[in-house]
Design an enzyme around this catalytic site. Structure first.
Site, PDB file in Angstrom:
ATOM      1  CE  LYS A  63      39.132  79.778  37.883  1.00  8.64           C
ATOM      2  NZ  LYS A  63      39.016  79.552  39.326  1.00  8.64           N
ATOM      3  CE  LYS A  77      35.225  73.711  35.023  1.00  6.53           C
ATOM      4  NZ  LYS A  77      35.850  73.762  36.286  1.00  6.53           N
ATOM      5  CE  LYS A  85      30.642  77.510  42.495  1.00  6.07           C
ATOM      6  NZ  LYS A  85      31.941  77.379  43.107  1.00  6.07           N
TER       7      LYS A  85
END
Ligand code: TYM
Length: 341
Positions: A113, A200, A203
């Site tokens: 991130k 994966k 969101k």
């Protein structure tokens, strides 16, 4: 015999998807019958990356309503919002002060991130796993049901509890707080993206077609599955590492249709992609229909949802406060003087 404590949570970042349900919430529903379960909506985690303040409160309520719509029963489980129990932030600070910085710098999710955010990366993002450890340790949780991607964060929570808290601050033979175990069930622990079977379902993927959200309409579900990535091979199989999309979609079919992987492979093994996508769409739409219906009812009755969250907060606060006191005492903070009359 005392029931084991369970704690878990989901971030209210955008819509919850099939991965969140199959990897986590579905297992919570089973656990609530045998254990003392705490399920929080982790809104403080959701603000570790840029967020829209106009949407956060609504998404927090929507996530809580989805817990209930998926089958969490507030009579059995404690459902609450993380930021409503200030002990989470307080324990996070205490744990921050005993956690080595380099443990956090090693976290894969932080590196991924932070890589996207460059010099806008917040301190909160680095600290995310310590707050998660605080969530778990505050309830003295024995078991933490999560998807595969949370394994490293769970390992960190265990190390903080065992080495830094109990190892350094427990008085002889006692523990300050319990060392939790991850509970990762093999089926559903890693639901993959519809657009790339090697990543994966997430969101944060900017492409909404990569995931099926629990509140997607039947038409949208069918459209996303029709567009899902396929390969040039005919027939569906679980066990070809070169065919991650086939394995992922067949696993979804098995899980949502309540079939064993072997039965799903037997049934769909020879189908072409077009036929298989149609039957998979039917199973997904059918599985989501009752969740969507119940979610709609819950969102239409804000008072009832408020009541659930308020009762949850009160129950959570009692347990959390007791754990926080143990840590305060173990770390040697001055006891608060009783109020003078
Ligand atoms: P979040 O919101 O990213 O994910 C919530 C849960 O969904 C699981 N999950 C998946 N499982 C299978 N396949 C996928 N593609 C998939 N994507 C997500 C996650 O493993 C998780 O169980 N850091 C946590 C939130 C958290 C938490 C906690 C969890 C904060 N404090 C304390 C447990 C205990 C997270 O990943 O949220």
């Amino acid at each position: 015999m005392e029931r084991k404590r369970v704690l878990s949570g989901v971030q209210p970042t955008g819509a919850l998807h099939l991965g969140n349900w199959l990897g986590a919430i579905r297992n919570w529903v089973t656990l609530q019958h045998q254990h003392d379960t705490f399920f929080c909506v982790v809104d403080l985690h959701a603000i570790t990356v840029p967020h829209d303040p106009a949407l956060l409160a609504q998404q927090t309520r929507q996530t809580a309503a989805l817990y209930l719509a998926c089958g969490i029963d507030p009579q059995l489980a404690t459902v609450f919002v993380q930021s409503h129990v200030p002990a989470h932030s307080e324990l996070c600070w205490l744990l921050n002060c005993i956690t080595p910085l380099n443990w956090l710098e090693r976290m894969i999710q932080f590196k991924e991130k932070a890589g996207k955010q460059g010099n806008q990366t917040s301190v909160g993002l680095l600290d995310y796993p310590v707050l998660m450890a605080a969530d778990i340790l505050l309830y003295n949780a024995h078991l933490v049901p999560v998807g595969e991607d949370q394994k490293q964060h769970l390992e960190l929570a265990r190390n903080i509890a065992q080495q830094r808290l109990n190892g350094r601050f427990a008085s002889d033979g006692e523990t300050v707080l319990n060392v939790p175990e991850p509970l990762i069930l093999p089926e559903g622990a890693r639901v993959m993206s519809l657009t790339d079977g090697r990543n994966k379902m997430s969101k944060s993927d900017p492409n909404d077609n990569s995931r099926i959200n629990l509140l997607d309409t039947p038409d949208l579900v069918r459209k996303k599955i029709r567009r899902a990535r396929t390969d040039a091979v005919t027939g569906l199989t679980f066990d070809d590492p070169e065919r991650p999309e086939a394995a992922n979609l067949l696993a979804l079919y098995a899980l949502l249709g309540g079939r064993s992987p072997a039965a799903a492979a037997q049934e769909c093994g020879r189908m072409g992609w077009g036929r298989f996508k149609a039957v998979l769409s039917d199973v997904v739409v059918e599985a989501l229909a009752p969740i969507q219906q119940r979610h709609g009812e819950l969102m239409a009755d804000p008072t009832a949802l408020d009541r659930v969250l308020s009762q949850g907060r009160q129950r959570a606060e009692t347990v959390a406060q007791a754990s926080l006191e143990r840590v305060r005492t173990a770390l040697g903070l001055a006891p608060r003087t009783p109020e003078t009359p």
